[in-house]
Design a protein around this motif. Structure first.
Motif, PDB file in Angstrom:
ATOM      1  N   PHE A 182       0.732  -0.989   0.103  1.00 54.66           N
ATOM      2  CA  PHE A 182      -0.004   0.191  -0.009  1.00 54.66           C
ATOM      3  C   PHE A 182       0.778   1.469   0.009  1.00 54.66           C
ATOM      4  O   PHE A 182       0.660   2.076  -0.850  1.00 54.66           O
ATOM      5  CB  PHE A 182      -1.032  -0.039   1.300  1.00 54.66           C
ATOM      6  CG  PHE A 182      -1.516   1.358   1.472  1.00 54.66           C
ATOM      7  CD1 PHE A 182      -2.507   2.025   0.404  1.00 54.66           C
ATOM      8  CD2 PHE A 182      -1.335   1.895   2.773  1.00 54.66           C
ATOM      9  CE1 PHE A 182      -3.086   2.915   0.681  1.00 54.66           C
ATOM     10  CE2 PHE A 182      -1.955   3.157   2.962  1.00 54.66           C
ATOM     11  CZ  PHE A 182      -3.088   3.724   2.015  1.00 54.66           C
ATOM     12  N   LEU A 183       1.826   1.304   1.070  1.00 49.05           N
ATOM     13  CA  LEU A 183       2.704   2.539   0.933  1.00 49.05           C
ATOM     14  C   LEU A 183       3.625   2.676  -0.325  1.00 49.05           C
ATOM     15  O   LEU A 183       3.782   3.733  -0.681  1.00 49.05           O
ATOM     16  CB  LEU A 183       3.435   2.474   2.126  1.00 49.05           C
ATOM     17  CG  LEU A 183       2.910   2.651   3.485  1.00 49.05           C
ATOM     18  CD1 LEU A 183       3.684   2.610   4.669  1.00 49.05           C
ATOM     19  CD2 LEU A 183       2.038   3.934   3.641  1.00 49.05           C
ATOM     20  N   LEU A 184       4.077   1.582  -0.825  1.00 45.32           N
ATOM     21  CA  LEU A 184       5.017   1.360  -2.095  1.00 45.32           C
ATOM     22  C   LEU A 184       3.911   1.895  -3.138  1.00 45.32           C
ATOM     23  O   LEU A 184       4.303   2.753  -3.969  1.00 45.32           O
ATOM     24  CB  LEU A 184       5.547   0.272  -2.363  1.00 45.32           C
ATOM     25  CG  LEU A 184       6.628   0.237  -3.424  1.00 45.32           C
ATOM     26  CD1 LEU A 184       7.848   1.136  -2.953  1.00 45.32           C
ATOM     27  CD2 LEU A 184       7.302  -1.144  -3.598  1.00 45.32           C
ATOM     28  N   ASN A 185       2.813   1.569  -3.389  1.00 46.01           N
ATOM     29  CA  ASN A 185       1.920   2.123  -4.377  1.00 46.01           C
ATOM     30  C   ASN A 185       1.554   3.447  -4.167  1.00 46.01           C
ATOM     31  O   ASN A 185       1.689   4.280  -5.235  1.00 46.01           O
ATOM     32  CB  ASN A 185       0.518   1.139  -4.213  1.00 46.01           C
ATOM     33  CG  ASN A 185       0.713  -0.131  -4.865  1.00 46.01           C
ATOM     34  OD1 ASN A 185       1.459  -0.361  -5.428  1.00 46.01           O
ATOM     35  ND2 ASN A 185      -0.418  -0.804  -4.567  1.00 46.01           N
ATOM     36  N   THR A 186       1.727   4.057  -2.768  1.00 43.80           N
ATOM     37  CA  THR A 186       1.394   5.437  -2.714  1.00 43.80           C
ATOM     38  C   THR A 186       2.348   6.330  -3.030  1.00 43.80           C
ATOM     39  O   THR A 186       2.122   7.478  -3.720  1.00 43.80           O
ATOM     40  CB  THR A 186       0.881   5.708  -1.310  1.00 43.80           C
ATOM     41  OG1 THR A 186      -0.228   4.830  -0.859  1.00 43.80           O
ATOM     42  CG2 THR A 186       0.605   7.138  -0.740  1.00 43.80           C
ATOM     43  N   VAL A 187       3.745   5.745  -2.779  1.00 43.69           N
ATOM     44  CA  VAL A 187       4.752   6.677  -3.068  1.00 43.69           C
ATOM     45  C   VAL A 187       4.855   6.697  -4.570  1.00 43.69           C
ATOM     46  O   VAL A 187       5.289   7.696  -5.278  1.00 43.69           O
ATOM     47  CB  VAL A 187       6.236   6.172  -2.435  1.00 43.69           C
ATOM     48  CG1 VAL A 187       7.396   6.814  -2.770  1.00 43.69           C
ATOM     49  CG2 VAL A 187       5.985   6.583  -0.873  1.00 43.69           C
ATOM     50  N   ASN A 188       4.856   5.397  -5.260  1.00 46.34           N
ATOM     51  CA  ASN A 188       5.015   5.166  -6.725  1.00 46.34           C
ATOM     52  C   ASN A 188       3.907   6.104  -7.484  1.00 46.34           C
ATOM     53  O   ASN A 188       4.384   6.955  -8.166  1.00 46.34           O
ATOM     54  CB  ASN A 188       5.012   4.016  -7.195  1.00 46.34           C
ATOM     55  CG  ASN A 188       5.892   2.980  -6.910  1.00 46.34           C
ATOM     56  OD1 ASN A 188       5.853   1.726  -6.656  1.00 46.34           O
ATOM     57  ND2 ASN A 188       7.139   3.788  -6.468  1.00 46.34           N
ATOM     58  N   TYR A 189       2.814   6.367  -6.975  1.00 41.93           N
ATOM     59  CA  TYR A 189       1.487   7.199  -7.432  1.00 41.93           C
ATOM     60  C   TYR A 189       2.111   8.400  -7.442  1.00 41.93           C
ATOM     61  O   TYR A 189       2.047   9.175  -8.262  1.00 41.93           O
ATOM     62  CB  TYR A 189       0.237   6.740  -6.882  1.00 41.93           C
ATOM     63  CG  TYR A 189      -0.767   7.325  -7.475  1.00 41.93           C
ATOM     64  CD1 TYR A 189      -1.375   7.015  -8.905  1.00 41.93           C
ATOM     65  CD2 TYR A 189      -1.223   8.603  -6.864  1.00 41.93           C
ATOM     66  CE1 TYR A 189      -2.397   7.896  -9.282  1.00 41.93           C
ATOM     67  CE2 TYR A 189      -2.441   9.369  -7.472  1.00 41.93           C
ATOM     68  CZ  TYR A 189      -2.900   9.048  -8.507  1.00 41.93           C
ATOM     69  OH  TYR A 189      -4.103   9.579  -9.217  1.00 41.93           O
ATOM     70  N   LEU A 190       2.412   8.908  -6.304  1.00 45.92           N
ATOM     71  CA  LEU A 190       2.700  10.146  -5.935  1.00 45.92           C
ATOM     72  C   LEU A 190       3.747  10.872  -6.777  1.00 45.92           C
ATOM     73  O   LEU A 190       3.766  12.016  -7.070  1.00 45.92           O
ATOM     74  CB  LEU A 190       3.023  10.670  -4.488  1.00 45.92           C
ATOM     75  CG  LEU A 190       1.738  10.350  -3.438  1.00 45.92           C
ATOM     76  CD1 LEU A 190       2.195  10.392  -2.128  1.00 45.92           C
ATOM     77  CD2 LEU A 190       0.785  11.437  -3.500  1.00 45.92           C
ATOM     78  N   ASP A 220       2.899   3.306 -13.953  1.00 47.37           N
ATOM     79  CA  ASP A 220       2.926   2.281 -14.426  1.00 47.37           C
ATOM     80  C   ASP A 220       3.577   0.944 -13.638  1.00 47.37           C
ATOM     81  O   ASP A 220       3.179  -0.194 -13.622  1.00 47.37           O
ATOM     82  CB  ASP A 220       4.290   2.337 -15.553  1.00 47.37           C
ATOM     83  CG  ASP A 220       3.790   3.302 -16.614  1.00 47.37           C
ATOM     84  OD1 ASP A 220       2.524   3.360 -16.631  1.00 47.37           O
ATOM     85  OD2 ASP A 220       4.538   3.924 -17.409  1.00 47.37           O
ATOM     86  N   LEU A 221       4.274   1.442 -12.539  1.00 49.25           N
ATOM     87  CA  LEU A 221       4.956   0.418 -11.633  1.00 49.25           C
ATOM     88  C   LEU A 221       3.786  -0.123 -10.802  1.00 49.25           C
ATOM     89  O   LEU A 221       3.623  -1.433 -10.412  1.00 49.25           O
ATOM     90  CB  LEU A 221       6.105   1.041 -10.596  1.00 49.25           C
ATOM     91  CG  LEU A 221       7.572   0.933 -11.192  1.00 49.25           C
ATOM     92  CD1 LEU A 221       8.341   1.854 -10.208  1.00 49.25           C
ATOM     93  CD2 LEU A 221       7.865  -0.361 -11.588  1.00 49.25           C
ATOM     94  N   VAL A 222       2.633   0.740 -10.454  1.00 48.45           N
ATOM     95  CA  VAL A 222       1.720   0.480  -9.417  1.00 48.45           C
ATOM     96  C   VAL A 222       0.644  -0.603 -10.484  1.00 48.45           C
ATOM     97  O   VAL A 222       0.176  -1.359  -9.909  1.00 48.45           O
ATOM     98  CB  VAL A 222       0.831   1.732  -9.069  1.00 48.45           C
ATOM     99  CG1 VAL A 222      -0.228   1.384  -8.087  1.00 48.45           C
ATOM    100  CG2 VAL A 222       1.685   2.621  -8.388  1.00 48.45           C
TER     101      VAL A 222
END
Length: 552
Positions: free
Chosen positions: A483-491, A496-498
């Motif tokens: 969840f946190l990794l998705n959040t940072v990647n998105y921000l 694309d990674l998400v």
């Protein structure tokens, strides 16, 4: 006759030439599980030097894990089809002169712990050690790839499903770490009593593989505000992990001006002071009190209000308590309604295909009316309620039957994404210090508010950090890290990674009991059919020859 043969050869040559010029593959599966995403294909095609991927998931594997091994091979073949620089090999770690325990220790030392499985085959229960890992080697650099993804239920079918869904992301993620240059910068805010580094070590270690990370203290804003603000603006994202001391107005204004310049923020902020460790004292109780961080006005202007209350949810993570002493000590799980599990609220790439996220003493969030776009990422279940503070939290509550009539309102936001053009919280206020270019409006930017700092906190074992989301006492792995990794990647614009990480596929379920019951039947079938087919073909061929030559 010669013309026909020559024509056939020419057609075959033309087809080969066209095939070499125009490459395509067709995926006939209903969920397109063998179709790589466009960003993946672009990444693979951009690789100019050989990458060797070594897969250790091999040897004597249970049937379900052989399926994962097969799907891993399919995925690697798919990657290699787009770029011949992708090389791979399957290696059995136990096929050496070393003892199994020595091999396991070597993997542990490299951060790739093996898995011990209890397998029931032919009515017998046996223990087997497997190594569900791969390693990508590229230009003297290495990246490990975890092939087995834990789920909340730990059932083998869900385990394999989740793991196969993650294959494309696992390999792409490793290649991305090896191939890309880190350029985006993250500031980890310090100075307000945030979590110590050892408690956020696992997540920071993961982030360092993608981004440049540095601690940032706002204390210098008092003596040199202009320099502090300018330094802060060099970062693409700020993360505040569980502040426990109030922010000064000078620090708030520095953060505000950073956001007004287009900066992004991830807040893990709780407005109630209570810790689970306090419950393990002799009194078995703790007093939950409001915590004033002086962030209320700042968050209010950004469309968010974190309330000084606690979310109490029947859908929650268990608490593990020890009973007895010495060799007779037993660990038992009990319901603990102050550890709500975050449910996916709205469809969004950050939360797609996500395991439940564990919160501890989370606060409910209100979203305020404004022109900003707000997406509730995670919320409590319908069977939850708010607990006001001050309030005594007592461990003996595990023995009390909850009153179902109190758990009716539910669905309290605990993680919210806010996007849009933010207005400065100091627009019509006296400024704590003066800047030459004061900003009252931001360009389109984003912030994520999480009402619990412990979401980012990893546990420790013998002083060493465990993987974020893993509970050493229950053995359950929650979705906090993803969840946190998705959040940072998105921000930071790495959507694309998400999307690759959250790829979802469906697998046909095997009925293992039926398979075992019909095992002998299918073994006989598989042996008999080829033999009977050969006899049938031979008989048909004999009859054909007999008829042909009888006519002659």
């Amino acid at each position: 006759m010669l013309k026909k043969i020559l024509g056939t050869v020419i057609v075959i040559l033309l087809l080969n030439v066209l095939a070499s010029k125009f490459f395509t593959r067709v995926d006939f599966t209903s969920d397109q599980k063998y179709t790589l995403s466009k960003p993946t294909i672009e990444l693979i095609e951009s690789i100019e030097s050989p990458i060797l991927i070594q897969v250790f998931l091999t040897g004597d594997l249970p049937s379900e894990f052989k399926r994962l091994q097969t799907e891993t091979r399919y995925m690697l073949e798919e990657l290699r089809a787009y770029n011949s620089n992708i090389k791979f090999e399957f290696i059995d770690p136990l096929d050496s002169n070393l003892e199994a325990m020595e091999v396991a220790n070597l993997f542990y030392e490299q951060g790739m712990p093996p898995e011990s499985l209890n397998i029931r085959e032919n009515g017998k229960l046996t223990e087997r050690v497997i190594f569900p890992w791969a390693v990508a080697n590229y230009e003297n650099k290495q990246a490990s790839i975890k092939l087995l993804q834990k789920t909340l239920t730990q059932s083998n079918s869900e385990l394999i499903q989740k793991s196969i869904e993650n294959l494309e992301y696992g390999f792409v993620d490793a290649i991305t770490k090896l191939n890309r240059k880190r350029s985006k910068k993250i500031a980890i805010l310090k100075g307000q009593g945030e979590l110590e580094d050892k408690y956020i070590s696992d997540f920071l270690t993961t982030l360092k593989e993608y981004y440049l990370i540095a601690p940032f203290t706002l204390d210098s804003v008092k003596s040199n505000p202009k320099r502090t603000v300018n330094q802060l603006k060099t970062y693409d994202l700020i993360i505040d992990a569980k502040a426990t001391q109030p922010f000064s107005e000078e620090k708030n204004y520095a953060i505000d001006q950073y956001l007004m310049s287009g900066g992004k923020a991830l807040w893990l902020t709780e407005h109630v002071n209570v810790e689970k460790d306090s419950l393990y004292r002799a009194s078995k109780s703790a007093l939950a009190l409001p915590r004033n961080l002086n962030l209320y006005n700042l968050f209010f202007k950004y469309g968010i209000r974190i309330n000084p209350q606690l979310v109490n949810d029947l859908y929650s993570a268990p608490i593990v308590l020890a009973s007895g002493s010495g060799n007779s000590t037993q660990l038992s799980r009990f319901p603990w309604f102050y550890d709500p599990l975050g449910n996916i609220a709205d469809e969004h790439p950050i939360t797609s295909n996500l395991n439940p996220v564990k919160f501890e003493f989370a606060n409910p969030i209100d979203t305020l009316k404004s022109d900003l776009n707000k997406t509730i990422l995670l919320e409590s279940s319908e069977l939850s309620r708010k607990i006001g503070v001050p309030s005594e939290i007592n461990l003996n509550q595990i023995n009390e039957e909850p009153n179902q009539e109190l758990y009716t309102s539910g669905k309290f936001p605990m993680a919210v994404l806010v996007e849009g053009e933010f207005t400065s919280a100091f627009q019509a206020k006296l400024k704590p210090f003066q800047l030459k270019n004061t900003l009252d409006k931001s360009p389109v930017t984003q912030q994520v508010f999480i009402s619990d700092g412990d979401v980012i906190k990893n546990q420790l074992q013998s002083g060493k950090p465990l993987e974020l989301g893993f509970d050493r006492y229950s053995g359950i792995t929650y979705g906090n890290k993803t969840f946190l990794l998705n959040t940072v990647n998105y921000l930071l614009g790495d959507e694309d990674l998400v999307k690759t990480r959250n790829k979802s596929i469906s697998l046909d379920e095997m009925d293992l009991k039926k398979l075992e019951a019909e095992k002998l039947t299918w073994q006989i079938f598989n042996l008999a059919v080829p033999i009977l087919s050969m006899f049938a073909f031979g008989a048909a061929f004999h009859i054909w020859r007999k008829r042909k030559y009888s006519k002659d």
